[in-house]
Scaffold this motif. Sequence first.
Motif, PDB file in Angstrom:
ATOM      1  N   ARG A  63     115.460  62.775  44.098  1.00 35.94           N
ATOM      2  CA  ARG A  63     115.127  64.000  43.376  1.00 35.94           C
ATOM      3  C   ARG A  63     115.960  64.013  41.555  1.00 35.94           C
ATOM      4  NH1 ARG A  63     121.385  64.404  43.696  1.00 35.94           N
ATOM      5  NH2 ARG A  63     122.386  62.963  44.893  1.00 35.94           N
ATOM      6  N   ASP A  64     116.580  62.640  41.303  1.00 35.25           N
ATOM      7  CA  ASP A  64     116.959  62.450  40.099  1.00 35.25           C
ATOM      8  C   ASP A  64     116.015  62.060  38.936  1.00 35.25           C
ATOM      9  OD1 ASP A  64     119.352  62.918  40.619  1.00 35.25           O
ATOM     10  OD2 ASP A  64     120.100  60.936  41.445  1.00 35.25           O
ATOM     11  N   VAL A  65     114.402  61.621  39.469  1.00 43.04           N
ATOM     12  CA  VAL A  65     113.463  61.692  39.144  1.00 43.04           C
ATOM     13  C   VAL A  65     112.457  62.223  38.815  1.00 43.04           C
ATOM     14  CG1 VAL A  65     110.932  60.004  38.240  1.00 43.04           C
ATOM     15  CG2 VAL A  65     113.354  59.509  40.422  1.00 43.04           C
ATOM     16  N   MET A  66     112.504  62.321  36.927  1.00 40.59           N
ATOM     17  CA  MET A  66     111.464  63.622  36.330  1.00 40.59           C
ATOM     18  C   MET A  66     109.658  62.938  36.029  1.00 40.59           C
ATOM     19  SD  MET A  66     113.753  65.830  34.187  1.00 40.59           S
ATOM     20  CE  MET A  66     114.506  64.744  32.902  1.00 40.59           C
ATOM     21  N   ILE A  67     108.942  64.148  35.582  1.00 38.18           N
ATOM     22  CA  ILE A  67     108.141  63.188  35.419  1.00 38.18           C
ATOM     23  C   ILE A  67     107.338  63.873  34.195  1.00 38.18           C
ATOM     24  CG2 ILE A  67     105.433  62.750  36.002  1.00 38.18           C
ATOM     25  CD1 ILE A  67     106.559  62.902  38.921  1.00 38.18           C
ATOM     26  N   ALA A  68     106.526  62.167  33.408  1.00 35.57           N
ATOM     27  CA  ALA A  68     106.194  63.433  31.724  1.00 35.57           C
ATOM     28  C   ALA A  68     104.447  62.705  31.538  1.00 35.57           C
ATOM     29  CB  ALA A  68     107.083  62.921  30.975  1.00 35.57           C
ATOM     30  N   ARG A  69     103.767  63.635  31.021  1.00 39.31           N
ATOM     31  CA  ARG A  69     102.981  63.178  31.425  1.00 39.31           C
ATOM     32  C   ARG A  69     102.792  62.703  29.288  1.00 39.31           C
ATOM     33  NH1 ARG A  69      98.081  65.295  33.215  1.00 39.31           N
ATOM     34  NH2 ARG A  69      96.887  63.703  31.352  1.00 39.31           N
ATOM     35  N   GLY A 106     104.980  48.135  37.346  1.00 42.80           N
ATOM     36  CA  GLY A 106     104.728  47.478  36.482  1.00 42.80           C
ATOM     37  C   GLY A 106     103.145  46.792  36.998  1.00 42.80           C
ATOM     38  N   ASP A 107     102.802  45.720  36.914  1.00 43.01           N
ATOM     39  CA  ASP A 107     101.591  45.158  37.521  1.00 43.01           C
ATOM     40  C   ASP A 107     101.271  45.562  38.668  1.00 43.01           C
ATOM     41  OD1 ASP A 107      99.723  42.852  37.892  1.00 43.01           O
ATOM     42  OD2 ASP A 107      98.593  43.506  36.103  1.00 43.01           O
ATOM     43  N   ALA A 108     100.147  45.854  38.961  1.00 46.41           N
ATOM     44  CA  ALA A 108     100.198  46.053  40.044  1.00 46.41           C
ATOM     45  C   ALA A 108      99.976  44.983  41.168  1.00 46.41           C
ATOM     46  CB  ALA A 108      98.840  47.363  40.147  1.00 46.41           C
ATOM     47  N   THR A 109      98.892  44.215  40.555  1.00 44.24           N
ATOM     48  CA  THR A 109      99.639  42.199  41.169  1.00 44.24           C
ATOM     49  C   THR A 109      99.994  41.990  41.520  1.00 44.24           C
ATOM     50  OG1 THR A 109      96.737  42.546  40.295  1.00 44.24           O
ATOM     51  CG2 THR A 109      98.146  40.575  41.568  1.00 44.24           C
ATOM     52  N   ARG A 110     101.009  41.994  40.690  1.00 40.67           N
ATOM     53  CA  ARG A 110     102.410  41.515  40.177  1.00 40.67           C
ATOM     54  C   ARG A 110     103.875  41.690  40.377  1.00 40.67           C
ATOM     55  NH1 ARG A 110     104.859  40.881  34.286  1.00 40.67           N
ATOM     56  NH2 ARG A 110     104.941  42.950  35.527  1.00 40.67           N
ATOM     57  N   ASP A 111     103.948  43.185  40.669  1.00 38.62           N
ATOM     58  CA  ASP A 111     104.649  43.649  41.194  1.00 38.62           C
ATOM     59  C   ASP A 111     104.249  44.670  42.308  1.00 38.62           C
ATOM     60  OD1 ASP A 111     106.776  42.584  38.950  1.00 38.62           O
ATOM     61  OD2 ASP A 111     105.081  44.196  38.198  1.00 38.62           O
ATOM     62  N   LYS A 112     103.627  44.407  43.010  1.00 32.64           N
ATOM     63  CA  LYS A 112     102.931  45.220  44.953  1.00 32.64           C
ATOM     64  C   LYS A 112     103.689  45.412  45.162  1.00 32.64           C
ATOM     65  CE  LYS A 112     100.099  45.062  48.348  1.00 32.64           C
ATOM     66  NZ  LYS A 112      99.303  43.639  49.098  1.00 32.64           N
ATOM     67  N   GLY A 113     103.717  46.999  44.987  1.00 32.56           N
ATOM     68  CA  GLY A 113     105.060  47.596  46.424  1.00 32.56           C
ATOM     69  C   GLY A 113     106.084  48.333  45.569  1.00 32.56           C
ATOM     70  N   ARG A 114     106.384  47.791  44.280  1.00 35.63           N
ATOM     71  CA  ARG A 114     108.069  48.122  43.733  1.00 35.63           C
ATOM     72  C   ARG A 114     106.416  49.322  42.952  1.00 35.63           C
ATOM     73  NH1 ARG A 114     109.281  43.192  41.972  1.00 35.63           N
ATOM     74  NH2 ARG A 114     112.001  44.050  40.924  1.00 35.63           N
ATOM     75  N   ALA A 115     108.475  50.658  43.433  1.00 38.52           N
ATOM     76  CA  ALA A 115     107.602  51.801  43.053  1.00 38.52           C
ATOM     77  C   ALA A 115     108.990  52.733  43.811  1.00 38.52           C
ATOM     78  CB  ALA A 115     106.696  52.489  43.699  1.00 38.52           C
ATOM     79  N   ILE A 116     108.819  53.788  42.306  1.00 41.36           N
ATOM     80  CA  ILE A 116     110.157  54.530  42.932  1.00 41.36           C
ATOM     81  C   ILE A 116     108.964  55.532  43.279  1.00 41.36           C
ATOM     82  CG2 ILE A 116     111.382  53.594  40.933  1.00 41.36           C
ATOM     83  CD1 ILE A 116     110.615  55.671  39.049  1.00 41.36           C
ATOM     84  N   HIS A 117     110.195  57.347  43.797  1.00 37.09           N
ATOM     85  CA  HIS A 117     109.912  58.154  44.026  1.00 37.09           C
ATOM     86  C   HIS A 117     109.895  59.242  43.104  1.00 37.09           C
ATOM     87  CE1 HIS A 117     107.335  57.000  48.030  1.00 37.09           C
ATOM     88  NE2 HIS A 117     108.287  55.733  47.720  1.00 37.09           N
ATOM     89  N   ALA A 118     109.589  60.381  43.078  1.00 37.58           N
ATOM     90  CA  ALA A 118     110.038  61.296  42.403  1.00 37.58           C
ATOM     91  C   ALA A 118     109.041  62.804  43.732  1.00 37.58           C
ATOM     92  CB  ALA A 118     109.175  61.936  41.229  1.00 37.58           C
ATOM     93  N   LEU A 119     110.640  63.543  43.484  1.00 32.21           N
ATOM     94  CA  LEU A 119     110.610  64.578  44.228  1.00 32.21           C
ATOM     95  C   LEU A 119     110.198  65.736  43.368  1.00 32.21           C
ATOM     96  CD1 LEU A 119     112.851  64.474  46.719  1.00 32.21           C
ATOM     97  CD2 LEU A 119     110.797  64.620  47.476  1.00 32.21           C
ATOM     98  N   ILE A 120     109.271  66.229  43.724  1.00 37.71           N
ATOM     99  CA  ILE A 120     108.901  67.404  42.473  1.00 37.71           C
ATOM    100  C   ILE A 120     108.062  68.657  42.800  1.00 37.71           C
ATOM    101  CG2 ILE A 120     108.700  65.899  40.135  1.00 37.71           C
ATOM    102  CD1 ILE A 120     105.635  66.692  40.677  1.00 37.71           C
ATOM    103  N   THR A 121     108.454  69.714  42.535  1.00 37.09           N
ATOM    104  CA  THR A 121     107.840  71.101  42.916  1.00 37.09           C
ATOM    105  C   THR A 121     105.782  70.709  43.123  1.00 37.09           C
ATOM    106  OG1 THR A 121     107.916  72.774  41.287  1.00 37.09           O
ATOM    107  CG2 THR A 121     109.794  72.552  42.723  1.00 37.09           C
ATOM    108  N   ALA A 122     105.408  71.718  43.460  1.00 42.90           N
ATOM    109  CA  ALA A 122     103.368  72.029  44.025  1.00 42.90           C
ATOM    110  C   ALA A 122     103.481  72.387  41.955  1.00 42.90           C
ATOM    111  CB  ALA A 122     103.404  72.363  44.614  1.00 42.90           C
ATOM    112  N   TYR A 123     104.260  73.460  42.025  1.00 40.39           N
ATOM    113  CA  TYR A 123     104.291  74.462  40.511  1.00 40.39           C
ATOM    114  C   TYR A 123     104.354  73.217  39.338  1.00 40.39           C
ATOM    115  CZ  TYR A 123     104.982  77.713  37.470  1.00 40.39           C
ATOM    116  OH  TYR A 123     105.380  77.745  35.412  1.00 40.39           O
TER     117      TYR A 123
END
Length: 372
Positions: free
Chosen positions: A284-290, A324-341
């Motif tokens: 809930r603390d993660v925002m996304i920007a294009r 990070g890099d998809a191969t080197r850092d496989k599985g390293r990810a964060i999650h963001a909860l945002i509205t469908a809107y």
Amino acid sequence: MSLAVDIRHRVDRLVLDAAFDIRAPGITALFGPSGSGKTTIINAIAGLLRPDRGRIAINGRTVFDRDRRIDLAPSKRRVGYVFQDARLFPHLTVKANLFYGHKRNHNSPLSPSACAGIIEMLGIGALLSHRPNLLSGGEKQRVALGRTLLANPEILLFDEPLSALDRARKNEIMLYLEGLRDARRLPILYVTHAIDEVARLADRMVVIEAGRTLAGGSVFDMLGRTDLKPLAGQFDTGTVLLAEVAGHHPEGQVSFLECAGQRLVAPHLDKNSGSPVRLHIRARDVMIARDTPTNISANNILTVKVADIVENKSGVLDVTLALGDATRDKGRAIHALITAYSATRLGLAIGQNVYAIIKSVTVDGYPTGLVC
């Protein structure tokens, strides 16, 4: 060091069918909603309840097997149990409470130096002459933990030990639990329905719902799963990541961390550069920007890739953002909860490169004995 559980038991309307293995020291969180059977499971392990069917083994030693008619008494299982309430003997001093189980352990008693080390680790040396009625809630739980450790168990069971404490006392006890996790080579099964406790303390987790084992694994993998109902939609759900202290602000205002090739800023951590830490970043603390954010107060602007988009509940999406890099850092990810809107407005799609924006004050950093 191991614990193997495979039991079935009926309690009123709950049909318990639980099976899991713990094959390493550290804390395994037994997580699930209230009424899912968590306390029933640890009561069975401790010998306080006899399952209808199944088997329980501790360090390869069978303590319960219904078919073979094995059912060791609680006193012979070498299990330490810390309850929600401290359950200290009110008529005994702290010292007498601490050594109650130790004096009855004739098979493998701890040495005097080991006992002194536990008392020092828990910071209760100054309380030895006190009676329980003079202790705070946090002090009572530390004494209860010390009493359990002095009995030299092979496994520790915690049944929501922080549920009756206020936030300050919870933080106090979690500091000691972190030290216990990193200093002692014991498997610990920790019952909770609080995500923040799992994120801070656990190395692994087993998810229980309606008496059934849904899944188990590393806490770093499990907390990011969106397919488990007890985890999906939790207000404090998110990601636990391993990071390394890269340095500190000269005036001690913040700490700089390295994770998957990216620099993060968190509230000041009293750890030396190079020290491993675990980070809890709530979805809930993660925002996304294009587009690249500019002139904002948030210190963490991470370059990420949209790896998955899942509907968490009606109108709310869980977006997985790969670091990070998809191969080197496989599985390293964060999650963001945002509205469908918001997702529609941004035109989010899997595979897009975007920016994750996280305020530094929302990043929780904790010490860890794990290697980054």
